[in-house]
Structures are given as C-alpha cells and as structure tokens.
Design a protein around this motif. Structure first.
Motif, PDB file in Angstrom:
ATOM      1  N   TYR A 138     -14.713  -8.784  31.763  1.00 17.85           N
ATOM      2  CA  TYR A 138     -14.379  -7.160  31.505  1.00 17.85           C
ATOM      3  C   TYR A 138     -15.473  -6.653  30.389  1.00 17.85           C
ATOM      4  N   PRO A 139     -16.478  -7.181  29.809  1.00 17.47           N
ATOM      5  CA  PRO A 139     -17.706  -7.061  29.154  1.00 17.47           C
ATOM      6  C   PRO A 139     -17.280  -5.617  28.935  1.00 17.47           C
ATOM      7  N   GLU A 140     -17.011  -4.369  29.675  1.00 16.13           N
ATOM      8  CA  GLU A 140     -18.028  -3.001  29.818  1.00 16.13           C
ATOM      9  C   GLU A 140     -15.943  -2.804  28.592  1.00 16.13           C
ATOM     10  N   VAL A 141     -15.050  -3.094  28.541  1.00 13.69           N
ATOM     11  CA  VAL A 141     -14.212  -2.780  28.434  1.00 13.69           C
ATOM     12  C   VAL A 141     -14.541  -2.818  26.168  1.00 13.69           C
ATOM     13  N   TYR A 142     -14.189  -4.314  26.506  1.00  6.05           N
ATOM     14  CA  TYR A 142     -14.442  -5.343  25.681  1.00  6.05           C
ATOM     15  C   TYR A 142     -15.609  -4.888  24.476  1.00  6.05           C
ATOM     16  N   LEU A 143     -16.602  -4.884  24.738  1.00 14.43           N
ATOM     17  CA  LEU A 143     -18.001  -4.822  23.999  1.00 14.43           C
ATOM     18  C   LEU A 143     -17.802  -3.661  23.664  1.00 14.43           C
ATOM     19  N   SER A 144     -17.564  -2.295  24.341  1.00 18.21           N
ATOM     20  CA  SER A 144     -16.961  -0.649  23.481  1.00 18.21           C
ATOM     21  C   SER A 144     -15.739  -0.560  22.472  1.00 18.21           C
ATOM     22  N   ARG A 145     -15.182  -1.647  22.908  1.00 18.35           N
ATOM     23  CA  ARG A 145     -14.051  -1.520  22.263  1.00 18.35           C
ATOM     24  C   ARG A 145     -13.860  -3.089  21.159  1.00 18.35           C
ATOM     25  N   PRO A 146     -14.313  -4.275  20.333  1.00 25.39           N
ATOM     26  CA  PRO A 146     -14.542  -5.230  20.334  1.00 25.39           C
ATOM     27  C   PRO A 146     -12.749  -5.424  19.669  1.00 25.39           C
ATOM     28  N   VAL A 147     -11.771  -3.940  19.196  1.00 29.33           N
ATOM     29  CA  VAL A 147     -10.800  -4.678  18.743  1.00 29.33           C
ATOM     30  C   VAL A 147      -9.722  -4.876  19.284  1.00 29.33           C
ATOM     31  N   GLY A 148      -9.698  -4.336  20.701  1.00 26.95           N
ATOM     32  CA  GLY A 148      -8.973  -4.808  21.789  1.00 26.95           C
ATOM     33  C   GLY A 148      -8.399  -6.638  22.372  1.00 26.95           C
ATOM     34  N   LEU A 149      -9.298  -6.959  21.439  1.00 27.93           N
ATOM     35  CA  LEU A 149      -8.976  -8.637  21.538  1.00 27.93           C
ATOM     36  C   LEU A 149      -7.949  -9.445  20.985  1.00 27.93           C
ATOM     37  N   LEU A 150      -7.884  -8.445  20.109  1.00 25.97           N
ATOM     38  CA  LEU A 150      -6.444  -8.506  18.776  1.00 25.97           C
ATOM     39  C   LEU A 150      -4.960  -7.608  19.561  1.00 25.97           C
ATOM     40  N   ALA A 151      -5.695  -7.106  20.230  1.00 25.63           N
ATOM     41  CA  ALA A 151      -4.011  -6.567  21.972  1.00 25.63           C
ATOM     42  C   ALA A 151      -2.824  -7.688  21.264  1.00 25.63           C
ATOM     43  N   LEU A 152      -2.152  -7.616  21.419  1.00 20.66           N
ATOM     44  CA  LEU A 152      -0.512  -8.184  21.227  1.00 20.66           C
ATOM     45  C   LEU A 152       0.158  -8.297  22.565  1.00 20.66           C
ATOM     46  N   THR A 153      -0.836  -9.333  23.822  1.00 24.60           N
ATOM     47  CA  THR A 153       0.189  -8.504  24.936  1.00 24.60           C
ATOM     48  C   THR A 153      -0.522  -9.318  25.778  1.00 24.60           C
ATOM     49  N   PRO A 154       0.725 -10.779  26.968  1.00 26.59           N
ATOM     50  CA  PRO A 154       0.272 -11.792  27.744  1.00 26.59           C
ATOM     51  C   PRO A 154      -0.608 -11.013  28.853  1.00 26.59           C
ATOM     52  N   PHE A 155      -0.834  -9.902  28.201  1.00 28.38           N
ATOM     53  CA  PHE A 155      -1.231  -9.363  29.983  1.00 28.38           C
ATOM     54  C   PHE A 155      -2.695  -9.712  29.637  1.00 28.38           C
ATOM     55  N   THR A 156      -3.690  -9.637  29.159  1.00 31.18           N
ATOM     56  CA  THR A 156      -4.985  -9.848  28.978  1.00 31.18           C
ATOM     57  C   THR A 156      -5.691 -10.988  28.614  1.00 31.18           C
ATOM     58  N   LEU A 157      -4.734 -12.396  29.302  1.00 24.67           N
ATOM     59  CA  LEU A 157      -5.470 -13.353  29.122  1.00 24.67           C
ATOM     60  C   LEU A 157      -5.462 -14.270  30.666  1.00 24.67           C
ATOM     61  N   ALA A 158      -6.527 -15.060  30.589  1.00 25.17           N
ATOM     62  CA  ALA A 158      -7.275 -15.884  31.666  1.00 25.17           C
ATOM     63  C   ALA A 158      -5.801 -17.462  31.428  1.00 25.17           C
ATOM     64  N   PRO A 159      -5.441 -17.589  32.270  1.00 20.90           N
ATOM     65  CA  PRO A 159      -4.475 -18.361  31.679  1.00 20.90           C
ATOM     66  C   PRO A 159      -4.916 -20.011  32.114  1.00 20.90           C
ATOM     67  N   ASP A 160      -6.072 -20.259  33.006  1.00 19.07           N
ATOM     68  CA  ASP A 160      -6.445 -21.288  33.364  1.00 19.07           C
ATOM     69  C   ASP A 160      -7.648 -22.263  32.106  1.00 19.07           C
ATOM     70  N   VAL A 161      -8.573 -20.309  31.989  1.00 22.56           N
ATOM     71  CA  VAL A 161      -8.861 -21.053  30.585  1.00 22.56           C
ATOM     72  C   VAL A 161      -8.197 -21.169  29.726  1.00 22.56           C
TER      73      VAL A 161
END
Lengths: 191, 246
Positions: free
Chosen positions: B67-90
């Motif tokens: 979801y580059p459009e979401v995270y490039l417009s709001r990079p602080v989302g990378l630091l969100a304390l949530t297990p939902f925005t993870l790619a487990p296989d990676v």
C-alpha cells in the motif's frame, strides 16, 4: 527412552517408520476431510472475523432507522463508541476522513453509539463537534453491543460486500493506516 | 474466553499479553538451555532478539510495500502499534535469514543452538494455545460430542483445549529428554516432529481450516511434510553420530 527412539530411527527400521507415518498420516488426512460447511463460519452470524455480521436495526441520530442489511454490497466500517471514551474521540476524525474520501467508492462508516451508557444530548454535541456525516445508530437498550459482544470501547468491525466480518479491532484509537489499508483490501476484492 | 482485560480505563488485550509472556519465557528457557549445553547463553538470547526485531520490521515494511500510496502520504503509519498491518510471511522469512546471519557471524553451533531453542519454542507454543483460549481463535468445527463448548454461534470442538494439552505434553516431554540427548539436534528434531504430528491430528477438528485441492486441510499437508522432514533429519543426525570418528 532416547535410546529406544534412536534405535527406531536407524537403518531399515527408520525407513519403515517413515513409510508407516506417511501412509497413516495420509489416510488420516483423507479420512478427516472437512464436510461441507464445517470449516467456514460465513453462514453463521457471529461477531468475529470469517462469520456473517449479525443483523442490527437501530434508530438513527437523525430520527430514521439504520439497518446493516441496507448497506449490503458496500464495505462497512462498523464502529461502536461512546462520547465519554477518549480513544473513541481520538479516532473519530480518521473515521470521518475515511467517509469523506472513500464514501464514493462503496465504503460506508456506520457509527453505533452505546447510548445505554451515554446521553443523547452528549451524542448530538459529539457529532456536531466532529462534524460527523456518516449514519449513527443509537443503541439505547444495549442490544447491539451485546449482539456484537463488545467488551471494550471503541470496537471496530470491518465488513465486506458480502456481509462477512473480515477484521475486528478491539480498543483504539485506530491508526488511519489500518483503516485505509483494510478498506483498500476489501475494495480490491470486488475488482 | 477473555480477550480483553479491562483494568480501569485501559483495555488490555489478553492474547497479546500471553504471546509476549511466551516470548519472554521462551527466551529465558533457551538461554538456560544454552548454558547447560556449554554455550554462551546471551548469544542465543541475542539471536532471538535479532530474529524478532528483524522479523517485525520486515513484516511492517512488507505490508507497507503493498500500500505505497497510504504509507508514502503518511509515513508515521509505519510505527503504528498494531498487529494488523504486518505481512507475516515476509516477517518469518526475514527473521530466519537474520537469525542465520547472526548465528554465522557469532559462530554459534547450528544443532546445539537449535536444541537450546527447542524448549523455549515449546514453552511459546503453550502460551500460544493459552492465547487461542483467551481469544477464541483457532476454533473447532461444530460437533455433537459431550465435551463441546458454545462458541461463535455453535457447539464446537474445544480445539484450543486440545492444542493446550498437546503443547503442554510436548513441553514436559522435552524437559524430560534434557538429560539423555543422544546427539546434537535431537531435542529440536523431536520438538518439530511432535509439534507437526499434534497439528496434523488436531487440525481434523478445526472449524477454520484453509482448504487446498478442494477438500484437504492445508495445515495437515504442511504438518505431514514437516513431520517427515523432522524424522529424516533425526535419522541423518543419528546416523552421523554413530559413524566411526564422529
């Protein structure tokens, strides 16, 4: 015991053991194939991911009725909140922004106010303060929060176009990235 | 089920807390085992830390890449304390690669290190089963046996309880095997084989199985492959340990 295990694994005995494990396990896998409907909760209404979203019908803040069934075919972000709850307040601007940005794409935010533990005047002031434009249902008798087994406020349920709950987030505030990406994922499934 | 502990104004996610406890207990056990095996305990502890941090960071970046459009417009989302925005296989792949590189750099011996990790992994599996009990995840298929539980709108097999019993038995067995390890890699191989075997059996009563080839449960097929791989590994290591000069 360890010596017995080592003994079993060595030489021809080991090969035989592996063959037996393969044959018996394969037979078990075939014998325990799931029956139709045994591995999907999609048909049963229950407030968890993978199950049909339980139907709710409430009076709306504007005075009409709000029915979840009427929103079928759209991605629904069902958010249960109360005006006195700090994380509910914190995430409300992100929900309103989502409604404004994605409302035309087939996304609808549905607010369910836990009115049984709130006051209608406080709800009106809250909606006015945050300039909320999405529908808000008033759960006056707590039936909806019981039906959705809400244990903490806020609680958010992401429901796909088929009416299946796909993600449940208990507590908050929700990070906008979770809202955006989850909705994009569900919208993408319809392409 | 107790997914949320309400402590005053704070809603504590009990399953997440149990998983964190599992990581902590697992690390302590692995460190203790490493010392028993004559290795530096903090080497294994750091290996776990490196794998975890690398795995979580890579899982978040892997998810964000979708979801580059979401995270490039709001990079602080990378630091969100949530297990939902993870790619487990990676995350799993990155964690394993990072652990491998760290182990090579610190010259940690492969099989004794994996043996040290085995009891810790087994302890984590017990905490994972407790987390499933708390959240109601990993639920069973509808059934009419006398010991069903009411969950998610139906009477179901208590597969979380089966999982807890199996993981606790494997954990206790591994502790018993401590004294009599015949060759390096034995504890790890036994852990893999028993865990895969237990999953292969219990999956038959799960109500949330992913299905492959129209009617076969994916977890059972993967478990069978892991079980056979673990047995082959044990055979190879046992053979290597009995060869003259080994």
């Amino acid at each position: 015991m360890t010596h017995a295990l080592t003994h079993m694994l060595s030489g021809a005995r080991g090969r035989l053991l592996m063959a037996a494990v393969f044959v018996l396990s394969s037979a078990w896998i075939v014998a325990t194939r799931p029956a139709d409907g045994a591995v999907t909760g999609g048909a049963i209404p229950s407030p968890r991911a993978g199950f049909a979203a339980p139907e709710i019908e409430l009076e709306s803040l504007e005075g009409g009725r709000v029915r979840l069934a009427d929103l079928r075919g759209q991605v629904v972000v069902l958010n249960v909140w109360a005006s006195w709850c700090p994380p509910c307040r914190a995430e409300m601007p992100a929900l309103q922004a989502l409604q404004e940005q994605r409302g035309g794409d087939g996304v609808v935010v549905l607010g369910i106010n836990s009115t049984i533990q709130d006051s209608e005047q406080a709800v009106r002031d809250f909606a006015s303060e945050y300039a909320l434009t999405f529908p808000i249902g008033l759960d006056r008798d707590g039936q909806a929060t019981r039906l959705y087994q809400v244990r903490a406020l806020p609680s958010t349920f992401f429901i796909d176009r088929q009416g299946i709950i796909r993600r449940v987030v208990v507590g908050g505030p929700l990070d906008p990235s979770v809202l955006e990406t989850t909705v994009l994922e569900l919208l993408g499934e319809g392409d | 089920m107790l997914p949320v502990l309400q402590i005053g104004p704070a809603a504590v996610q009990l399953p997440g807390l149990l998983l964190l406890a599992g990581v902590w207990i697992g690390s302590l056990l692995a460190e203790r085992q490493a010392r028993r095996l004559g290795m530096a305990g903090d080497g294994v502890e750091r290996l776990i830390l490196v794998a975890l941090v690398s795995g979580v960071v890579a899982a978040r970046l892997g998810y964000a890449a979708s979801y580059p459009e979401v995270y490039l417009s709001r990079p602080v989302g990378l630091l969100a304390l949530t297990p939902f925005t993870l790619a487990p296989d990676v995350g799993v792949a990155a964690g394993l690669i990072a652990a491998w590189i760290y182990g090579q750099r610190k010259q940690l011996p492969l099989w004794p290190t994996l043996d040290a990790l085995a009891a810790g992994l087994a302890a984590f599996a017990v905490c994972l089963a407790l987390a499933h009990l708390a959240s109601g995840e990993a639920f069973g298929a509808p059934a009419d046996v006398p010991w069903t539980i009411e969950l998610w709108g139906a009477r179901r097999h208590p597969t979380q309880a089966y999982e807890l019993l199996a993981s606790a038995a494997i954990f206790l067995l591994l502790l018993r095997l401590e004294a009599g390890r015949p060759f390096p890699g034995f504890a790890f191989g036994v852990f893999l084989a028993l865990t895969a075997g237990a999953r292969l059996v219990i999956e038959a009563w799960r109500g949330d199985s992913v299905v492959w080839f129209e009617s076969l449960r994916a977890a059972q097929i993967v478990s069978l492959a892991v079980l056979l791989g673990a047995l082959a590994l044990l055979r190879r290591l046992a053979g290597a340990s009995t060869r003259p000069g080994s």
